[in-house]
Design an enzyme around this catalytic site. Structure first.
Site, PDB file in Angstrom:
ATOM      1  N   HIS A  59       0.391   4.675  -2.279  1.00  0.00           N
ATOM      2  CA  HIS A  59       0.184   6.023  -1.729  1.00  0.00           C
ATOM      3  C   HIS A  59       1.344   6.954  -2.064  1.00  0.00           C
ATOM      4  O   HIS A  59       1.180   8.174  -2.078  1.00  0.00           O
ATOM      5  CB  HIS A  59      -0.056   5.956  -0.222  1.00  0.00           C
ATOM      6  CG  HIS A  59      -1.439   5.510   0.132  1.00  0.00           C
ATOM      7  ND1 HIS A  59      -2.091   5.878   1.292  1.00  0.00           N
ATOM      8  CD2 HIS A  59      -2.320   4.727  -0.539  1.00  0.00           C
ATOM      9  CE1 HIS A  59      -3.306   5.330   1.322  1.00  0.00           C
ATOM     10  NE2 HIS A  59      -3.465   4.620   0.219  1.00  0.00           N
TER      11      HIS A  59
ATOM     12  N   HIS B 190      -6.311  -5.762  -2.638  1.00  0.00           N
ATOM     13  CA  HIS B 190      -7.130  -5.987  -1.435  1.00  0.00           C
ATOM     14  C   HIS B 190      -7.419  -7.471  -1.229  1.00  0.00           C
ATOM     15  O   HIS B 190      -8.348  -7.835  -0.524  1.00  0.00           O
ATOM     16  CB  HIS B 190      -8.419  -5.158  -1.500  1.00  0.00           C
ATOM     17  CG  HIS B 190      -8.190  -3.682  -1.357  1.00  0.00           C
ATOM     18  ND1 HIS B 190      -9.187  -2.745  -1.477  1.00  0.00           N
ATOM     19  CD2 HIS B 190      -7.058  -2.974  -1.088  1.00  0.00           C
ATOM     20  CE1 HIS B 190      -8.679  -1.521  -1.298  1.00  0.00           C
ATOM     21  NE2 HIS B 190      -7.395  -1.637  -1.068  1.00  0.00           N
TER      22      HIS B 190
ATOM     23  N   ARG C 243       0.822  -1.206   0.000  1.00  0.00           N
ATOM     24  CA  ARG C 243       0.000   0.000   0.000  1.00  0.00           C
ATOM     25  C   ARG C 243       0.863   1.266   0.000  1.00  0.00           C
ATOM     26  O   ARG C 243       0.467   2.289  -0.586  1.00  0.00           O
ATOM     27  CB  ARG C 243      -0.928  -0.031   1.217  1.00  0.00           C
ATOM     28  CG  ARG C 243      -1.943   1.100   1.246  1.00  0.00           C
ATOM     29  CD  ARG C 243      -2.981   0.860   2.335  1.00  0.00           C
ATOM     30  NE  ARG C 243      -4.002   1.893   2.339  1.00  0.00           N
ATOM     31  CZ  ARG C 243      -4.308   2.626   3.413  1.00  0.00           C
ATOM     32  NH1 ARG C 243      -3.670   2.437   4.559  1.00  0.00           N
ATOM     33  NH2 ARG C 243      -5.257   3.541   3.332  1.00  0.00           N
TER      34      ARG C 243
ATOM     35  N   ASN D 220      -3.664   8.697   5.165  1.00  0.00           N
ATOM     36  CA  ASN D 220      -2.507   8.012   5.747  1.00  0.00           C
ATOM     37  C   ASN D 220      -2.496   7.994   7.272  1.00  0.00           C
ATOM     38  O   ASN D 220      -1.965   7.056   7.876  1.00  0.00           O
ATOM     39  CB  ASN D 220      -1.207   8.677   5.261  1.00  0.00           C
ATOM     40  CG  ASN D 220      -0.989   8.482   3.773  1.00  0.00           C
ATOM     41  OD1 ASN D 220      -1.371   7.446   3.217  1.00  0.00           O
ATOM     42  ND2 ASN D 220      -0.408   9.465   3.113  1.00  0.00           N
TER      43      ASN D 220
END
Ligand code: HEM
Ligand SMILES: *[C@@H]1O[C@H](CO)[C@@H](O)[C@H](O)[C@H]1NC(C)=O
Ligand SMILES: *[C@@H]1O[C@H](CO)[C@@H](O)[C@H](O)[C@H]1NC(C)=O
Ligand SMILES: *[C@@H]1O[C@H](CO)[C@@H](O)[C@H](O)[C@H]1NC(C)=O
Ligand SMILES: *[C@@H]1O[C@H](CO)[C@@H](O)[C@H](O)[C@H]1NC(C)=O
Ligand SMILES: *[C@@H]1O[C@H](CO)[C@@H](O)[C@H](O)[C@H]1NC(C)=O
Length: 330
Positions: free
Chosen positions: A67, A194, A63, A95
């Protein structure tokens, strides 16, 4: 050789176009072949170590690359801590109290620095860590394109606005992917990340009790799955409890995520929307990936490469940070 003015202009235009294309294609799988040949195995070793005590860490690291890349490109900007002149992206809405694994990134950086000091960027460490994490969890392996450099700044406002939220509509999320050059196929393939990791109740519990003021749960949530999630996430409080993003194989990287969506077992609203938004072009892609893990893995690899190519700093732009948390000399 004799060229008319217009064909000279055409030639110049082609040369400019080729040069622009090249600046976009500077990343290379062999970038560290002579300067840090063992970088991949160093990254894998540190992650394997971390997985012993935290089976979630590979998901968390994957992840971080996402980001990082969605905010001004894959430039390690996410990793900078706040200073007098830097508002850390770590404190941006998507975040804060959410992204994790920064200590493992630091451990990787320390191990890499001890073998090849001053050579490997933090942005590349995130790209390598994502690949290693996926492959260690049973997903595909691929040759990571490398050669990114690290930013001198962070963009907290950009992190607030560019990273999709789980409460957004499919069309808004699609627009945020399009804004960084990723299409609907990339959206569906990358959402397959996911298949591992966790999410906090506060990021989906609006679906469990009173969805959009209807007085009822989200109708696109299976009733048996709903009952399980209500146990994990009681109506008042417990927003920091976590549930597995993939209830079937929580730590494995496979295509079950897509089967879950077909069974109304997507955890986040943004997950289920890929299958339950009526008429959406994402539905047939979900069906393809659900029925064919090889097709999913191939698409995932290509889309990770696409995401990893989002406006990298290359050449003499940016720097190779010595410490991923701060700009050199600060
Ligand atoms: C499509 C839009 C996306 C949305 C709205 C979204 C949203 C979220 C949210 C809300 C969480 C839970 C965070 C928490 O509980 O603190 C999460 C976790 C996660 N996301 Fe996404 N995400 C998206 C796309 C992606 C992409 C493109 C990737 C990587 C390729 C990714 C990888 C992950 C992983 C692996 C986790 C689990 C992290 C962990 O356990 O620490 N996500 N995401
Ligand atoms: C590179 O990694 C391999 C496998 O982990 C190891 O056997 C070798 O000693 C390493 N070489 C260097 C120079 O670190
Ligand atoms: C982060 O979590 C802590 C509790 O774990 C809480 O006190 C704090 O308010 C949270 N911060 C934000 C910005 O949500
Ligand atoms: C980003 O969002 C966070 C939390 O939602 C907020 O505290 C912060 O001020 C925002 N930063 C900027 C620069 O907009
Ligand atoms: C979608 O984006 C628009 C424009 O930014 C915003 O007004 C709207 O609230 C967003 N919708 C959702 C469901 O997030
Ligand atoms: C659901 O939310 C709406 C809007 O916030 C509220 O008016 C309604 O009373 C709530 N219903 C229940 C059953 O809690």
């Amino acid at each position: 050789m004799f060229l008319s003015t217009s064909s000279s202009f055409l030639l110049a235009t082609i040369l400019v176009a080729l040069t622009l294309k090249q600046t976009n294609a500077q990343l290379s799988a062999s970038f560290y072949a002579t300067t840090c040949p063992n970088v991949s195995s160093i990254v894998i070793n540190v992650i394997q170590q971390a997985l012993q005590s935290d089976p979630r860490i590979g998901a968390s690291l994957t992840r971080l690359h996402f980001h990082d890349c969605f905010v001004d490109g894959c430039d390690g900007s996410l990793l900078l801590d706040s200073t007098a002149s830097i508002q850390s992206e770590k404190n941006a809405g998507p975040n804060t109290n959410s992204t994790r694994g920064f200590n493992v990134v630091d451990n990787i950086k320390t191990a890499v620095e001890s073998s090849c000091p001053g050579v490997v960027s933090c942005a590349d460490i995130l790209a390598l860590a994502a690949e290693s994490s996926v492959s260690l969890a049973g997903g595909p392996s691929w040759n990571v394109l490398l050669g990114r450099r690290d930013s001198l700044t962070a963009n907290q406002a950009g992190a607030n606005t560019s990273i999709p939220s789980p409460f957004e509509s499919l069309s808004n999320i699609t627009a945020k992917f399009a804004a960084v050059g990723l299409n609907t196929n990339d959206l569906v393939a990358l959402s397959g990340a996911h298949t591992f990791g966790r999410a906090q109740c506060r990021l989906f519990s609006n679906r469990l009790y009173n969805f959009s003021g209807t007085g009822n749960p989200d109708s696109t949530l299976s009733t048996s799955y709903l009952a399980t999630l209500q146990q994990t996430c009681p109506q008042n409080g417990a927003g920091f409890n976590v549930a597995n993003l993939d209830p079937t194989t929580p730590n494995g990287f496979d295509n079950n995520y897509y089967t879950n969506l077909q069974n109304n077992q997507g955890l986040l609203q943004s997950d289920q929307e890929l299958f339950s938004t009526s008429g959406a072009s994402t539905i047939s892609i979900v069906n393809t990936f659900s029925g064919d893990q090889t097709a999913f893995f191939q698409a995932f690899v290509q889309s990770m490469i696409n995401m990893g190519n989002i406006s990298p700093l290359t050449g003499s732009n940016g720097e190779i940070r010595a410490d991923c948390k701060k700009v050199n000399g600060s």
